[in-house]
Design a protein around this motif. Structure first.
Motif, short mmCIF file in Angstrom:
data_model
loop_
_atom_site.label_atom_id
_atom_site.label_comp_id
_atom_site.label_asym_id
_atom_site.label_seq_id
_atom_site.Cartn_x
_atom_site.Cartn_y
_atom_site.Cartn_z
N MET A 1 29.71 1.99 24.00
CA MET A 1 28.48 2.79 24.95
C MET A 1 29.13 4.48 24.55
N GLN A 2 28.38 5.57 24.65
CA GLN A 2 28.96 6.72 24.59
C GLN A 2 28.68 7.28 26.01
N ARG A 3 29.67 8.28 26.31
CA ARG A 3 29.69 8.90 27.84
C ARG A 3 28.08 8.80 28.18
N HIS A 4 27.93 9.67 27.02
CA HIS A 4 26.67 10.24 27.81
C HIS A 4 24.96 9.39 27.98
N GLU A 5 25.61 8.69 26.92
CA GLU A 5 24.11 7.03 27.47
C GLU A 5 25.22 6.33 28.90
N ILE A 6 26.01 6.20 29.11
CA ILE A 6 26.65 5.61 30.42
C ILE A 6 26.17 7.10 31.75
N MET A 7 26.28 7.84 31.33
CA MET A 7 26.03 8.96 32.62
C MET A 7 23.91 8.85 32.55
N GLU A 8 23.66 9.03 31.22
CA GLU A 8 21.90 8.43 31.88
C GLU A 8 21.53 7.18 31.81
N ALA A 9 22.26 6.25 31.99
CA ALA A 9 22.19 4.86 32.33
C ALA A 9 21.86 4.77 34.42
N MET A 10 23.12 5.28 34.62
CA MET A 10 23.49 5.54 35.81
C MET A 10 22.87 6.54 36.21
N GLY A 11 22.13 7.39 35.98
CA GLY A 11 21.19 8.17 36.45
C GLY A 11 19.61 7.82 36.72
N GLY A 12 19.60 6.85 35.60
CA GLY A 12 18.25 6.06 35.43
C GLY A 12 18.19 4.87 36.42
N LEU A 13 19.42 4.60 37.04
CA LEU A 13 19.51 3.45 37.27
C LEU A 13 19.87 4.51 39.64
N GLY A 14 19.68 5.26 39.41
CA GLY A 14 19.56 6.51 40.95
C GLY A 14 20.62 6.47 41.35
N LEU A 15 21.69 6.77 40.19
CA LEU A 15 23.55 6.31 41.16
C LEU A 15 24.02 7.66 40.14
N LYS A 16 23.38 8.57 40.50
CA LYS A 16 24.08 9.85 39.76
C LYS A 16 24.70 10.39 41.07
N GLY A 17 25.73 9.92 42.10
CA GLY A 17 26.56 10.37 42.74
C GLY A 17 27.73 9.41 41.74
N MET A 18 27.24 8.47 41.46
CA MET A 18 28.29 7.28 40.87
C MET A 18 29.03 7.75 39.98
N ALA A 19 27.13 8.79 38.97
CA ALA A 19 27.88 8.92 37.84
C ALA A 19 28.91 9.77 37.26
N SER A 20 29.01 10.88 38.50
CA SER A 20 29.65 12.13 38.49
C SER A 20 30.86 11.95 39.15
N ALA A 21 31.20 10.86 39.85
CA ALA A 21 32.59 10.56 40.09
C ALA A 21 33.24 9.51 38.67
N PHE A 22 32.56 8.84 38.16
CA PHE A 22 32.67 7.95 36.87
C PHE A 22 33.31 9.83 36.05
N ASP A 23 32.36 10.45 35.74
CA ASP A 23 33.09 11.44 35.23
C ASP A 23 34.31 11.82 35.05
N GLU A 24 34.62 12.21 36.44
CA GLU A 24 35.44 12.76 37.14
C GLU A 24 36.99 12.05 36.58
N ALA A 25 36.35 10.96 37.29
CA ALA A 25 38.15 9.49 37.46
C ALA A 25 38.16 8.84 35.80
#
Length: 68
Positions: A1-25
């Motif tokens: 899975m590519q980064r943008h796909e992971i970010m979209e999936a997390m956003g779709g699940l309502g995990l926008k804060g976790m998407a930000s933490a994922f990107d930073e980590a």
């Protein structure tokens, strides 16, 4: 899975804060040449609530109704 796909999936699940933490980590981990386990640990710590916010069970009185 590519980064943008992971970010979209997390956003779709309502995990926008976790998407930000994922990107930073991941970004920080790659810059510092950290292992996968270290990056995942950082991500899990970012998602864990601080100790003061954790729910502690209240003492149980055996189910008795309060005296009136």
């Amino acid at each position: 899975m590519q980064r943008h796909e992971i970010m979209e999936a997390m956003g779709g699940l309502g995990l926008k804060g976790m998407a930000s933490a994922f990107d930073e980590a991941v970004t920080t981990g790659l810059q510092r040449k950290r292992t996968t386990m270290e990056i995942l640990t950082d991500l899990l710590r970012a998602g864990a609530p601080p100790p003061a916010c954790r729910v502690h069970p209240l003492p149980h009185d055996g189910g008795k109704a309060p005296a009136v």
